[in-house]
Write a protein that holds these residues in place. Structure first.
Motif, short mmCIF file in Angstrom:
data_model
loop_
_atom_site.label_atom_id
_atom_site.label_comp_id
_atom_site.label_asym_id
_atom_site.label_seq_id
_atom_site.Cartn_x
_atom_site.Cartn_y
_atom_site.Cartn_z
N ALA A 33 0.83 -1.20 0.00
CA ALA A 33 0.00 0.00 0.00
C ALA A 33 0.86 1.25 0.00
O ALA A 33 0.58 2.22 -0.72
N GLY A 34 1.93 1.24 0.80
CA GLY A 34 2.84 2.39 0.83
C GLY A 34 3.50 2.63 -0.52
O GLY A 34 3.63 3.78 -0.97
N ALA A 35 3.91 1.55 -1.18
CA ALA A 35 4.55 1.68 -2.49
C ALA A 35 3.58 2.21 -3.53
O ALA A 35 3.93 3.05 -4.37
N LEU A 36 2.34 1.72 -3.51
CA LEU A 36 1.33 2.20 -4.46
C LEU A 36 1.01 3.67 -4.23
O LEU A 36 0.81 4.43 -5.18
N LEU A 37 0.96 4.09 -2.96
CA LEU A 37 0.69 5.51 -2.68
C LEU A 37 1.86 6.36 -3.15
O LEU A 37 1.65 7.43 -3.74
N ALA A 38 3.09 5.90 -2.94
CA ALA A 38 4.26 6.64 -3.42
C ALA A 38 4.22 6.78 -4.93
O ALA A 38 4.50 7.85 -5.49
N PHE A 39 3.87 5.69 -5.62
CA PHE A 39 3.77 5.73 -7.08
C PHE A 39 2.68 6.71 -7.53
O PHE A 39 2.86 7.46 -8.50
N THR A 40 1.55 6.72 -6.82
CA THR A 40 0.45 7.62 -7.17
C THR A 40 0.87 9.07 -7.07
O THR A 40 0.61 9.88 -7.97
N ILE A 41 1.54 9.42 -5.97
CA ILE A 41 2.01 10.80 -5.78
C ILE A 41 3.03 11.16 -6.86
O ILE A 41 2.97 12.23 -7.47
N PHE A 42 3.98 10.26 -7.10
CA PHE A 42 5.01 10.50 -8.12
C PHE A 42 4.37 10.69 -9.49
O PHE A 42 4.74 11.60 -10.24
N PHE A 43 3.41 9.84 -9.83
CA PHE A 43 2.79 9.91 -11.14
C PHE A 43 2.06 11.23 -11.32
O PHE A 43 2.15 11.86 -12.38
N TYR A 44 1.32 11.65 -10.29
CA TYR A 44 0.55 12.89 -10.41
C TYR A 44 1.47 14.11 -10.49
O TYR A 44 1.23 15.02 -11.30
N VAL A 45 2.50 14.14 -9.65
CA VAL A 45 3.34 15.33 -9.57
C VAL A 45 4.36 15.38 -10.71
O VAL A 45 4.49 16.41 -11.39
N VAL A 46 5.07 14.29 -10.93
CA VAL A 46 6.17 14.30 -11.90
C VAL A 46 5.66 14.00 -13.31
O VAL A 46 5.90 14.77 -14.25
N VAL A 47 4.96 12.87 -13.47
CA VAL A 47 4.56 12.45 -14.81
C VAL A 47 3.47 13.36 -15.37
O VAL A 47 3.58 13.83 -16.51
N TYR A 48 2.43 13.62 -14.56
CA TYR A 48 1.33 14.45 -15.07
C TYR A 48 1.64 15.93 -15.00
O TYR A 48 1.67 16.63 -16.01
N THR A 49 1.89 16.44 -13.77
CA THR A 49 2.02 17.88 -13.59
C THR A 49 3.24 18.45 -14.30
O THR A 49 3.16 19.46 -15.01
N MET A 50 4.41 17.83 -14.08
CA MET A 50 5.64 18.40 -14.61
C MET A 50 5.89 18.07 -16.08
O MET A 50 6.62 18.79 -16.76
N TRP A 51 5.30 16.98 -16.58
CA TRP A 51 5.59 16.57 -17.95
C TRP A 51 4.37 16.66 -18.85
O TRP A 51 4.28 17.49 -19.75
N LEU A 52 3.37 15.79 -18.61
CA LEU A 52 2.27 15.63 -19.55
C LEU A 52 1.41 16.88 -19.69
O LEU A 52 0.98 17.22 -20.80
N LYS A 53 1.13 17.56 -18.60
CA LYS A 53 0.15 18.64 -18.61
C LYS A 53 0.50 19.72 -19.62
O LYS A 53 -0.38 20.28 -20.28
#
Length: 314
Positions: free
Chosen positions: A132-152
């Protein structure tokens, strides 16, 4: 503002409002950084994943899991606002947020978001389970780095791919309760994932000027409103039968099937209406109706899943 922050904003080509003097921010401003409306949806969908998981979890563990997921979602929201403060400052919908309005400095928002991120992941991993901790870390990383910083800022598919972050909370909660990931948790994620594009593209249809002014390549800006309407209809055509799949797989009951069918028809009818209404106030009204109903649609689906799980456990 630090030289790093100034350089970053110059690179983005936009400017922030002057930084506020220390002590101006209120607790309400820090709550706003957490994006409480988004957080409420995260908590609700996570609760459904937690309750529908096959293993009964102690109430204290369940509360800890939901708290960590909520804090993690809020942390991601704060980091999103930190990075997007320059474009928030020029969009009508977001210019009143704490950073562009000068009530919270970018450095304060960054520290706030990073601290809450670390807290939520570490506590969930140590007190609940590592998956659960790993999945939450991935979720935060995906939203902040992948989506916010790159894709958006780089692709009109930002909402499609980036929507995975907002879809993952039921799986995180499921893992918190059972220590595993199952087919039903994947379906819950898939429903939210395919719901996200028609939901946000309906909003972007009548906010296209705002996105264009901020330089965000949302689909109506890059491909035009007609293509956006076509994509909304296509995603809705896929979403409606997908939402019925828990019944076909024996993971949901008759009540859910009825709700999913009736609300799915409503969602599809509104998507068709958006596709047909292409000019003037009728087009704007159709997009607003779809946007508003889409929120109700997702809520009713997950509320029914939650009710069936509670009744089954009584």
């Amino acid at each position: 503002m630090s030289d790093v922050s100034v350089g970053l904003n110059e690179k983005r080509g936009l400017s922030l409002a002057p930084e506020a003097p220390g002590g101006l921010a209120s607790p309400r401003d820090y709550i706003a950084l957490l994006k409480p409306r988004v957080m409420s949806l995260v908590i609700f969908t996570a609760l459904v994943g937690l309750v529908r998981a096959p293993d009964h979890v102690h109430p204290v563990i369940a509360f800890t899991a939901l708290l960590c997921i909520a804090v993690g979602a809020g942390a991601a929201g704060a980091l999103n606002m930190w990075w997007d403060a320059d474009i928030d400052a020029v969009m009508t919908r977001t210019k009143g947020r704490p950073i562009p309005s000068g009530r919270v400095t970018p450095q304060e928002a960054l520290a706030f978001g990073l601290t809450l991120s670390a807290f939520s992941v570490v506590v969930l991993g140590l007190l609940v389970n590592a998956l659960a901790g790993a999945l939450l870390a991935f979720t935060i990383f995906f939203y902040v780095v992948v989506y916010t910083m790159w894709l958006k800022r780089s692709t009109s598919q930002n909402i499609v791919i980036g929507g995975l972050a907002g879809a993952l909370p039921p799986m995180v909660a499921w893992a918190a309760a059972s220590g595993t990931v199952s087919l039903e948790s994947v379906i819950l994620v898939a429903i939210i994932f395919f719901w996200t594009p028609p939901h946000f593209w309906a909003l972007s249809l009548y906010r296209a000027d705002d996105y264009a002014r901020a330089g965000i390549p949302m689909l109506p800006v890059t491909a035009g409103p007609d293509e956006t309407r076509r994509q909304i209809l296509l995603y809705t055509l896929f979403l409606v039968p997908l939402a019925l799949s828990p019944v076909a797989l024996g993971e949901a009951g008759l009540a859910y099937g009825i709700v999913a069918a009736v609300t799915g028809l409503g969602m599809l009818a509104l998507a068709v209406n958006v596709y047909r209404r292409r000019t003037g106030t009728e087009a704007v009204r159709a997009a607003k109706k779809l946007f508003g109903f889409s929120i109700l649609y997702l809520f009713l689906l997950f509320a029914t899943l939650l009710a069936e799980a509670v009744v089954a456990g009584i």
